[in-house]
Design an enzyme around this catalytic site. Sequence first.
Site: not given
Length: 249
Positions: A30, A41, A43, A77, A120, A193, A219
């Site tokens: 993001s 989060d 990332d 993350e 992933d 997202k 969100y």
Amino acid sequence: MPEQPDIRHLVQFLHRTLPDTLLGVYLHGSATLGGLRSRSDIDVLAVVRESVTQAQRRELVEELLRVSGVGGRRYVELIVVVLDDVRPWRYPPTCDFLYGDWLREEYERGMVPSPEPSPDLAPLLTMVLRADAPLHGPPPAELIDPVPHADLRRAIVAGVPELMDELDSDTRNVLLTLARIWTTLATGAIRSKDAAAQWALDRIPAEHRPVLARARAVYLGEEDERWDDLAPRACAEFLVREITGSYAS
């Protein structure tokens, strides 16, 4: 809005923990796809020369448990990959270390993440390359090979059954991720997202729009999360059908 964690602290911590093997640290997700949202989060991808030792794995987990999502901070993350596992590219790639707060209870019980194949990584590495946001080290293209589009497509579809298993426990994230998968298959773009949800909202039947619209609003921090008055499974199943059709075309 959650407090921004000190990214410099995280990079310094990685230097201390992986002093002889750290090659690059890269921001993605993001933060590089239109900006952090209320529930985003942080990332981070780290590329290393050698696999993380067991002692280093424990140290990484202990530090991240201490700072991720604690005291109003955003969740972090962290994924670590070994250079030789991602260059030259092969499918599926191997994730050497993963920390994500959805596994916090397992980490607190003593689980230490170990290397494992991870489809992933295909979309994640694609986002890292497109973001080109090094926190340490050279531009990511100097360490990471591009992911073939066919492998990107099959990787994002591979995770759909697991997502559907998590629908009841992680409704918002599952719906938004399904919308993002559909968007990427249909357009080739990897959107944030909320942007992917907006794209999908313009293309789904009216009966499913309230569900996806609420997932997007939650969100963005515009609504509280509740699903007792809507039918998220029907919406998710519609998205899966669109994903299946887009992948087959």
